[in-house]
Design a protein around this motif. Structure first.
Motif, mmCIF file in Angstrom:
data_model
loop_
_atom_site.group_PDB
_atom_site.id
_atom_site.type_symbol
_atom_site.label_atom_id
_atom_site.label_comp_id
_atom_site.label_asym_id
_atom_site.label_seq_id
_atom_site.Cartn_x
_atom_site.Cartn_y
_atom_site.Cartn_z
ATOM 1 N N LEU A 285 1.199 -4.545 1.440
ATOM 2 C CA LEU A 285 2.210 -5.295 2.188
ATOM 3 C C LEU A 285 1.949 -5.288 3.692
ATOM 4 N N ALA A 286 1.058 -4.386 4.130
ATOM 5 C CA ALA A 286 0.952 -4.069 5.559
ATOM 6 C C ALA A 286 0.832 -5.297 6.454
ATOM 7 N N ALA A 287 -0.047 -6.197 6.101
ATOM 8 C CA ALA A 287 -0.284 -7.346 6.982
ATOM 9 C C ALA A 287 0.576 -8.548 6.599
ATOM 10 N N GLU A 288 1.641 -8.295 5.845
ATOM 11 C CA GLU A 288 2.540 -9.340 5.379
ATOM 12 C C GLU A 288 1.798 -10.531 4.774
ATOM 13 N N PRO A 289 1.114 -10.294 3.666
ATOM 14 C CA PRO A 289 0.351 -11.368 3.032
ATOM 15 C C PRO A 289 1.280 -12.402 2.414
ATOM 16 N N GLU A 290 0.709 -13.576 2.134
ATOM 17 C CA GLU A 290 1.517 -14.610 1.486
ATOM 18 C C GLU A 290 1.471 -14.472 -0.026
ATOM 19 N N LEU A 291 0.405 -13.806 -0.510
ATOM 20 C CA LEU A 291 0.252 -13.652 -1.949
ATOM 21 C C LEU A 291 -0.202 -12.225 -2.255
ATOM 22 N N ILE A 292 0.445 -11.634 -3.232
ATOM 23 C CA ILE A 292 0.000 -10.324 -3.710
ATOM 24 C C ILE A 292 -0.387 -10.475 -5.174
ATOM 25 N N ILE A 293 -1.567 -9.974 -5.497
ATOM 26 C CA ILE A 293 -2.000 -9.970 -6.886
ATOM 27 C C ILE A 293 -1.860 -8.536 -7.377
ATOM 28 N N ALA A 294 -1.034 -8.315 -8.368
ATOM 29 C CA ALA A 294 -0.835 -6.954 -8.872
ATOM 30 C C ALA A 294 -1.401 -6.880 -10.280
ATOM 31 N N ASP A 295 -2.470 -6.123 -10.437
ATOM 32 C CA ASP A 295 -3.148 -6.035 -11.728
ATOM 33 C C ASP A 295 -2.621 -4.828 -12.502
ATOM 34 N N GLU A 296 -1.738 -5.072 -13.409
ATOM 35 C CA GLU A 296 -1.095 -4.020 -14.200
ATOM 36 C C GLU A 296 -0.683 -2.840 -13.326
ATOM 37 N N PRO A 297 0.191 -3.080 -12.361
ATOM 38 C CA PRO A 297 0.469 -2.043 -11.369
ATOM 39 C C PRO A 297 1.179 -0.827 -11.931
ATOM 40 N N THR A 298 1.743 -0.929 -13.119
ATOM 41 C CA THR A 298 2.519 0.213 -13.607
ATOM 42 C C THR A 298 2.008 0.761 -14.923
ATOM 43 N N THR A 299 0.890 0.233 -15.395
ATOM 44 C CA THR A 299 0.398 0.655 -16.700
ATOM 45 C C THR A 299 0.107 2.155 -16.747
ATOM 46 N N ALA A 300 -0.378 2.697 -15.622
ATOM 47 C CA ALA A 300 -0.788 4.099 -15.636
ATOM 48 C C ALA A 300 0.371 5.050 -15.345
ATOM 49 N N LEU A 301 1.556 4.501 -15.153
ATOM 50 C CA LEU A 301 2.675 5.367 -14.762
ATOM 51 C C LEU A 301 3.636 5.576 -15.929
ATOM 52 N N ASP A 302 4.437 6.630 -15.838
ATOM 53 C CA ASP A 302 5.365 6.833 -16.951
ATOM 54 C C ASP A 302 6.576 5.885 -16.823
ATOM 55 N N VAL A 303 7.292 5.760 -17.921
ATOM 56 C CA VAL A 303 8.216 4.635 -18.069
ATOM 57 C C VAL A 303 9.293 4.567 -16.979
ATOM 58 N N THR A 304 9.868 5.710 -16.618
ATOM 59 C CA THR A 304 10.931 5.656 -15.604
ATOM 60 C C THR A 304 10.378 5.185 -14.265
ATOM 61 N N ILE A 305 9.195 5.699 -13.914
ATOM 62 C CA ILE A 305 8.576 5.298 -12.652
ATOM 63 C C ILE A 305 8.218 3.814 -12.717
ATOM 64 N N GLN A 306 7.749 3.379 -13.888
ATOM 65 C CA GLN A 306 7.399 1.970 -14.084
ATOM 66 C C GLN A 306 8.517 1.052 -13.630
ATOM 67 N N ALA A 307 9.709 1.317 -14.145
ATOM 68 C CA ALA A 307 10.847 0.461 -13.832
ATOM 69 C C ALA A 307 11.145 0.500 -12.334
ATOM 70 N N GLN A 308 11.094 1.707 -11.764
ATOM 71 C CA GLN A 308 11.362 1.833 -10.321
ATOM 72 C C GLN A 308 10.390 1.004 -9.495
ATOM 73 N N ILE A 309 9.109 1.146 -9.828
ATOM 74 C CA ILE A 309 8.088 0.461 -9.032
ATOM 75 C C ILE A 309 8.235 -1.045 -9.166
ATOM 76 N N LEU A 310 8.475 -1.504 -10.395
ATOM 77 C CA LEU A 310 8.609 -2.943 -10.590
ATOM 78 C C LEU A 310 9.807 -3.497 -9.827
ATOM 79 N N ARG A 311 10.904 -2.771 -9.888
ATOM 80 C CA ARG A 311 12.105 -3.222 -9.179
ATOM 81 C C ARG A 311 11.831 -3.265 -7.676
ATOM 82 N N LEU A 312 11.150 -2.227 -7.208
ATOM 83 C CA LEU A 312 10.806 -2.162 -5.785
ATOM 84 C C LEU A 312 9.946 -3.358 -5.378
ATOM 85 N N MET A 313 8.947 -3.657 -6.221
ATOM 86 C CA MET A 313 8.063 -4.765 -5.884
ATOM 87 C C MET A 313 8.831 -6.074 -5.841
#
Ligand SMILES: Nc1ncnc2c1ncn2[C@@H]1O[C@H](COP(=O)(O)OP(=O)(O)OP(=O)(O)O)[C@@H](O)[C@H]1O
Ligand SMILES: [Mg+2]
Lengths: 321, 325
Positions: free
Chosen positions: B170-198
Motif C-alpha cells: 500500500l505504501a506508494a498508494e497504488p491503483e491496483l493491488i494483485i493479491a495472490d492467495e494472501p491468506t492461504t498460509a494463515l490460520d482461519v481466524t487470521i484469514q478473516a481478519q486479513i481479508l476484512r482489513l484488505m
C-alpha cells in the motif's frame, strides 16, 4: 555480545593450548637438531654439550613445560641457524607474507563476487558458462604449475613482469611494505595471482550456487514486484543472502591462502615467513618452525573468530547468546 | 460512473519447457474497474498466479507472454520495456504473495522493506518516510508500530508478516493491488481478519484489487465480481452473487459443491471427479469435458467459445446449466 566474546576467547586459548601440544611433540619426533648443528667430525662430548646447551637432554615432559613457559613470555627460543630470537625472525618477515595474502584475498573477492553474482543470476547466458569453465580450470590446475607458467610467460617470454623478490619497499606504520611503490606493486602481481586463483575459483562457484538458490526465493520476486532496480536486487537483496554460507567457507580459504603462501613464496623468492619456514625445515631449525606454526595457528583461530562475528552481524536470525 | 482501470484481452502466457509447451494462461480476457474487487478463482494449476504475474510482467524464463494486451490506464503494458515496468511496479501496481513466511527478505528490517517502496517511488525525505511507515503499520493493525520498525521478519508471526507485506504493497498508494492467495498460509481466524482489513483499506482508497484464490467461499463476501479459471481459460465470469447462487458452468457448480458447509445435512461432501489434466496433453474440445457430469458428444470435439448468457454473466460451455437450476 560480551559474554559471547569471552566464551570465544576461552575457546581460542584452549585451541592454541592443544596446538602447542601437537606442535611440540610432532617436532620432537622429526630428526635430531643437534646432529645438524655440530660439525661432522664432532666428538660425542661436543655433541652432548650442545644437547645440554639446547636443553634437549631433559625428559620430554619437562621440555614441554619449559617450552610453554617460554612461549607465555613470548620467547620461542633462538634460531639454531641465525642465532637470533625465532619469533623476531618471523615477525620481521610477516609483513611481506601478510601483504601478499592481503592482496590475494582482495583479488579473489573483487573478481569472484561480481562474476559469481552474474553467473548465478543469469545462468543460461553464454558468458556465464564461460565463467564457470574458467573457474573449473582455476580449481583443477595445480597451483605450483600455474606459478611457473606465470613466470615463464610474463617474466621469461614477454619480460614484462619481475619473477622474484619484493622490489622496492617503504616504511608504513613501522612495517616494510612494498605495494605502495610502483616497483613493489609490479613485483606482487604475479605471486598474488598465483596465490589467489584457487580460492578465487572456489569463492566464485560458491557465490554462484548461492545466488542461483536465492534468486528462486519469493522475497526476490516480492522485491521485483516493488520495482527494485536490477543492481540493488542482485547486489543487496540477493547477494547478502547468498553470502551467508560463503563467508564461513571463505574464512577457511583465507587460512588456506596463508598456508599456500609458503609455496608461492618459494617459487617467487618472496622473502616472507613462508619461505623462512621452508628454509628452516631444510635446516631442521626447530625453534623457527615451532614459532611459525604457533603464529599461524593463532592467525587461523583469530580469523575464524572474525568470520563468526561478521557472520552474525549480517544475519539477524543468529542469536549470540 | 464506473471507470475502467485494467483490461486484459486474450492474454496468452506459455512456458516453453523441454517437455513441451505449457499453456498456463490461454486466452484470458477480463476487465477491472476503479475501486472494484475482482476475484480469480480456480483449482491449483489453473493459471491464476501466472495471470497475476503476467500483469506485472514478472514472468521468468522459460515463460513468455505470447499474445494479448494488458491495458492499464489506457496504456498497453505488454509493449512496455523492463525500465518502464520498474516504475509501474510498486507504485501503480503492487503485489501481495501467498506465503508471508517467505516473501520478506530475512536480512532486512520491516522498515527497510516498506521504506524501499517509498525511496523508489516517492520523493519523501527520511523523516517523512519513517512517519509514513509508522502510519502504514498502524493502518494494517500492527500494535506499537514505531517499536516494530526495527524488527526483522523472523520476529513477526505469519499474520503480522502478511500485514507488513500489505503495508509495503500500500505504501506508494497504488491503483491496483494483485493479491495472490494472501491468506492461504494463515490460520482461519487470521484469514478473516486479513481479508476484512484488505477490503477496508482498498475501499477507503478506491484502490482496485485483483484477489486470487482457490476458495470461492472465502472471497464470496469480499469480491464484486469473479472469473473462474480452468487450465488457463476462463470458464465463467460474472457478479459474485450470480456465480454463487446461480452458477451456469458445471465447473463452477462443482467448485461450489465441494465447499464444506456447517448447515448442510448431506452425509458426505461432494467433489469434482478426476484431476486437473496434464498440461502437456489437454483434451480435445472442452478442457473440462473429461470431468464434467454433463459432458456430451459435442464437448469432446468442439472447444466452446465464451458468450454472454445474462447481463455481465458470461460462460464458456456448450450446455450451460439453467440459471434457475
Ligand atoms: N516456471 C514455470 N515453468 C513451467 N511451468 C510453469 C511455470 N510456472 C507455472 N507453470 C505452469 O503453469 C500452470 C499454471 O500455474 P499457476 O502457478 O498459475 O497455477 P495457480 O492457478 O496459481 O495454482 P495454485 O493454486 O497452485 O497457486 C501450471 O500448470 C504450472 O505447472
Ligand atoms: Mg498460485
Amino acid at each position: 555480545m560480551f559474554k559471547y566474546v569471552t566464551k570465544r576467547v576461552y575457546q581460542m586459548i584452549l585451541v592454541l593450548f592443544v596446538v602447542s601440544i601437537i606442535v611440540f611433540f610432532v617436532m620432537s619426533f622429526t630428526g635430531d637438531p643437534v646432529l645438524m648443528m655440530v660439525t661432522p667430525d664432532a666428538t660425542q662430548a661436543q655433541i652432548d654439550r650442545a644437547r645440554m646447551e639446547l636443553g634437549l637432554d631433559k625428559p620430554l615432559i619437562t621440555q614441554y613445560f619449559i617450552f610453554v613457559k617460554n612461549i607465555l613470555r613470548g620467547d620461542f627460543g633462538k634460531s639454531y641457524v641465525f642465532k637470533q630470537s625465532a619469533i623476531k625472525l618471523i615477525i620481521e618477515r610477516m609483513p611481506a607474507t601478510l601483504e601478499l595474502v592481503f592482496v590475494s584475498v582482495l583479488l579473489s573477492i573483487i573478481v569472484a563476487i561480481p562474476l559469481g553474482v552474474f553467473a548465478g543470476a543469469f545462468p543460461n547466458k553464454k558468458s556465464s558458462k564461460t565463467i564457470m569453465l574458467g573457474s573449473l580450470l582455476g580449481i583443477s590446475l595445480p597451483n605450483f604449475w600455474v606459478g611457473m607458467m606465470l613466470i615463464f610467460v610474463f617474466a621469461v617470454h614477454f619480460r614484462v613482469m619481475p619473477s622474484s623478490g619484493r622490489g622496492e619497499v617503504v616504511n608504513f606504520l613501522g612495517m616494510r611494505i612494498s605495494i605502495f611503490t610502483a616497483d613493489g606493486f609490479k613485483h606482487i602481481i604475479l605471486p598474488a595471482v598465483m596465490l589467489s586463483i584457487q580460492s578465487l575459483a572456489i569463492l566464485l562457484r560458491l557465490t554462484r550456487a548461492g545466488m542461483m538458490e536465492v534468486m528462486k526465493q519469493d522475497y526476490i520476486k516480492f522485491a521485483r514486484s516493488k520495482g527494485v532496480l536490477q543492481n540493488s536486487l542482485l547486489f543487496q537483496h540477493a547477494l547478502k543472502n547468498a553470502l551467508i554460507p560463503v563467508i564461513t567457507v571463505f574464512g577457511i580459504q583465507i587460512g588456506k591462502i596463508i598456508a599456500f603462501a609458503t609455496v608461492t613464496e618459494t617459487i617467487f623468492s618472496w622473502p616472507g615467513m613462508g619461505k623462512l619456514l621452508i628454509d628452516s625445515i631444510n635446516r631442521s631449525d626447530r625453534p623457527v618452525m615451532v614459532a611459525y606454526l604457533m603464529i599461524v595457528a593463532f592467525i587461523f583461530v583469530l580469523l575464524n573468530f572474525i568470520v563468526d562475528i561478521v557472520y552474525t552481524s549480517i544475519d539477524p536470525r543468529i542469536d549470540l547468546r | 460512473m464506473v471507470e475502467k482501470l485494467l483490461e486484459v484481452k486474450d492474454l496468452k502466457t506459455h512456458f516453453h519447457t523441454f517437455k513441451g509447451i505449457v499453456k498456463a494462461v490461454d486466452g484470458v480476457s477480463f476487465k477491472l474497474n476503479k475501486g472494484e474487487i475482482l476475484g480469480i478463482v480456480g483449482e491449483s494449476g489453473g493459471g491464476k498466479s501466472v495471470t497475476g504475474f503476467s500483469i506485472l510482467k514478472l514472468i521468468e524464463d522459460p515463460g513468455k507472454i505470447e499474445n494479448g494486451e494488458i491495458i492499464f490506464n489506457g496504456e498497453n503494458l505488454v509493449n512496455k520495456s523492463e525500465r518502464e515496468m520498474k516504475e509501474i511496479r510498486g507504485s501503480k501496481i503492487s503485489m501481495i504473495f501467498q506465503d508471508p513466511m517467505t516473501s520478506l527478505n530475512p536480512l532486512y528490517t520491516i522498515q527497510q522493506q516498506i521504506e524501499e517502496v517509498l525511496k523508489l517511488h516517492t520523493d519523501m525525505n527520511a523523516k517523512q518516510r519513517k512517519q509514513r511507515c509508522i502510519n502504514l503499520l498502524d493502518d494494517v493493525g500492527i500494535p506499537q508500530p514505531e517499536a516494530r520498525l526495527k524488527s526483522y521478519p523472523h520476529q513477526f508471526s505469519g499474520g503480522m508478516r502478511q500485514r507488513a507485506i500489505i503495508a509495503a504493497a500500500l505504501a506508494a498508494e497504488p491503483e491496483l493491488i494483485i493479491a495472490d492467495e494472501p491468506t492461504t498460509a494463515l490460520d482461519v481466524t487470521i484469514q478473516a481478519q486479513i481479508l476484512r482489513l484488505m477490503k477496508k483499506l482498498v475501499k477507503e482508497k478506491n484502490t482496485s484489487l485483483l484477489l486470487i484464490t482457490h476458495d470461492l467461499a472465502v472471497v464470496a463476501e469480499m469480491v464484486d465480481r469473479a472469473i473462474v479459471l480452468y487450465c488457463g481459460q476462463v470458464m465463467e465470469t460474472g457478479k459474485i452473487d450470480d456465480l454463487i447462487h446461480q452458477p451456469i458452468h458445471p465447473y463452477t457448480y462443482g467448485l461450489l459443491n465441494s465447499i464444506p458447509r456447517l448447515d448442510d445435512q448431506k452425509k458426505r461432501l461432494s467433489q469434482i471427479e478426476g484431476m486437473v489434466p496434464n498440461m502437456f496433453e489437454l483434451p480435445e474440445g472442452c478442457n473440462y469435458s473429461p470431468r464434467c457430469d454433463y459432458c456430451q458428444e459435442r464437448c469432446l470435439q468442439e472447444e466452446p467459445k465464451i458468450r454472454e448468457i445474462h447481463e455481465g454473466h458470461r460462460v464458456s460451455c456448450h450446455y450451460p446449466l439453467s440459471r434457475e437450476g
